[in-house]
Write a protein that holds these residues in place. Structure first.
Motif, PDB file in Angstrom:
ATOM      1  N   THR A 123       0.829  -1.206   0.000  1.00  0.00           N
ATOM      2  CA  THR A 123       0.000   0.000   0.000  1.00  0.00           C
ATOM      3  C   THR A 123       0.857   1.247   0.000  1.00  0.00           C
TER       4      THR A 123
ATOM      5  N   TYR B 126     -19.544  -5.069   3.292  1.00  0.00           N
ATOM      6  CA  TYR B 126     -18.640  -4.649   2.217  1.00  0.00           C
ATOM      7  C   TYR B 126     -18.800  -3.156   1.930  1.00  0.00           C
TER       8      TYR B 126
ATOM      9  N   SER C 120     -16.997  -1.342   4.520  1.00  0.00           N
ATOM     10  CA  SER C 120     -15.537  -1.485   4.435  1.00  0.00           C
ATOM     11  C   SER C 120     -14.914  -0.558   3.395  1.00  0.00           C
ATOM     12  N   VAL C 121     -15.672  -0.154   2.392  1.00  0.00           N
ATOM     13  CA  VAL C 121     -15.139   0.740   1.358  1.00  0.00           C
ATOM     14  C   VAL C 121     -15.595   2.171   1.572  1.00  0.00           C
ATOM     15  N   SER C 122     -16.274   2.421   2.693  1.00  0.00           N
ATOM     16  CA  SER C 122     -16.728   3.772   2.986  1.00  0.00           C
ATOM     17  C   SER C 122     -15.669   4.513   3.790  1.00  0.00           C
TER      18      SER C 122
ATOM     19  N   THR D  32     -14.514   3.419   8.163  1.00  0.00           N
ATOM     20  CA  THR D  32     -13.784   2.254   8.673  1.00  0.00           C
ATOM     21  C   THR D  32     -12.902   2.598   9.872  1.00  0.00           C
TER      22      THR D  32
ATOM     23  N   SER E  91     -11.932  -6.372   5.181  1.00  0.00           N
ATOM     24  CA  SER E  91     -11.866  -6.969   3.848  1.00  0.00           C
ATOM     25  C   SER E  91     -12.036  -8.480   3.942  1.00  0.00           C
TER      26      SER E  91
END
Length: 385
Positions: free
Chosen positions: A39, A232, A235-237, A240, A248
């Protein structure tokens, strides 16, 4: 651009079993070399290979050469994803320095007691045991560190909280199961003619029971898929940060196994009683046009509804209690009035102008008084760096 940065020893990849995806760890044994996570590599270099590139720290502009990239660890891992720089032989003989942490990879069946004895012998050679400042070492299993008090990290959990949340989740799941059972029982009068007609035509009762249970489990699976989609989406907002765990799917396969088992078990339990009860009614009652729950069935349904009310009331009381406790912990400081208190941080350049800053702020009529401290005096500990 700021990324997590840590100074470590050269053996850290072996201790934490880091998976190197590019580069070579041989060069990491040299002081000043660094390895970075996937990352971090993507954030700093996009699609360009970072191997051999040089980055600099924000504080002292120290140059650091990147020699390898390691696979991202789960977000809630003890070792964070970022830049790991080999600190080299720094402070090796500084026995008064206490701001380092040691990680030991023990052999199978080896205990912390043996390592503790080695430290005791080492300290006995260098310190006076009668000295009140005689150092002590506490060894903690890394997997248990999160629940250990005073673990010297910002992340600390509580077993009681975890068990309480599991208990609340179980009660909510029980309420959902009871709701579904009651709903299925209420549909029996509408389905009883079809069930008995199939029995008269030769359909086996076991087949009818299996089909009804399978239908209930199918509905539970659909509900589980919807729940996964909600998780999900979370988790992508941008929310988190509210949880420490990595949400994930690829980092939670063990959790997924228990989730699938829970979904199937919930569907099965929800469908067993309505399936057996709905297929046990004699066709003669249907021909007479009369149908009602038996005495035992009514008692069971009353008990389930009573249980629902008890759990619901208990959860409401618990929610208010938790809210009250949270307000007390966050807003009640005995003997300390924190109203209208503002906290700020000074960098090195501002510290050089300490007197000027104090006199300038004191001249403001909105400021009653000013004080300074080395580190955070209202916190879990000092040493602000």
């Amino acid at each position: 651009m700021e990324v997590p940065y840590f100074e470590v020893s050269g053996s850290i990849p072996e201790i934490f079993a880091l998976d190197i995806v590019s580069g070579d760890l041989k060069n990491f044994n040299t002081a000043g070399k660094a390895i970075i996570s996937q990352t971090t590599a993507k954030r700093l270099f996009k699609d360009i290979s970072p191997i051999g590139s040089v980055i600099k720290t924000l504080e002292d502009q120290t140059s650091i050469e990147i020699v390898a990239v390691y696979k991202d660890l789960p977000r809630n891992s003890s070792l964070k994803n970022g830049v790991l720089k080999n600190i080299g032989p720094v402070d090796h003989d500084a026995w008064g320095t206490w701001d380092y942490f040691g990680y030991f990879l023990l052999k199978p069946h080896a205990g912390a007691e043996e390592v503790g004895n080695l430290f005791a012998e080492l300290y006995a050679e260098r310190f006076d045991k009668d000295n009140p400042a005689y150092p002590s070492v506490r060894f903690t299993n890394l997997h248990k560190r999160y629940f250990v008090k005073n673990n010297a990290t910002n992340n600390q959990g509580n077993w009681f909280t975890v068990i309480s949340l599991f208990g609340i989740s179980f009660l909510i799941l029980c309420v959902a199961v009871i709701n579904f059972i009651n709903f299925s029982i209420s549909l029996i009068p509408l389905r009883i003619r079809q069930l008995n007609l199939r029995k008269i035509l030769g359909e086996q009762r076991a087949v009818l029971i299996a089909q009804q249970i399978a239908g209930t489990m199918f509905i539970a699976i659909i509900a589980g898929l919807i729940a996964l989609l909600i998780v999900y989406g979370f988790s992508v907002s941008g929310y988190t940060y509210l949880v420490d765990a990595d949400l994930s799917w690829n980092q939670n396969w063990e959790v997924m196994k228990y989730f699938i088992l829970t979904v199937l078990l919930t569907g099965f339990v929800s469908g067993v009683y309505p399936a057996f009860y709905g297929t046990s009614i004699p066709p003669v009652l249907i021909l007479k046009g009369s149908f009602s729950l038996s005495s035992s069935g009514k008692k069971l349904r009353t008990a389930m509804i009573g249980f629902q009310y008890c759990v619901s009331i208990m959860l409401i009381i618990l929610a208010f209690s938790i809210r009250s406790q949270y307000d007390y912990v966050t807003n009640n400081y005995e003997h300390i009035d924190l109203n209208n208190v503002v906290v700020g941080t000074l960098d090195q350049e501002m510290l050089k102008k300490y007197d000027l800053i104090q006199s300038s702020l004191a001249a403001d009529p909105n400021i009653m008084d000013i004080t300074f401290s080395h580190g955070k005096i209202i916190a879990n500990g000092g040493m602000g760096w």
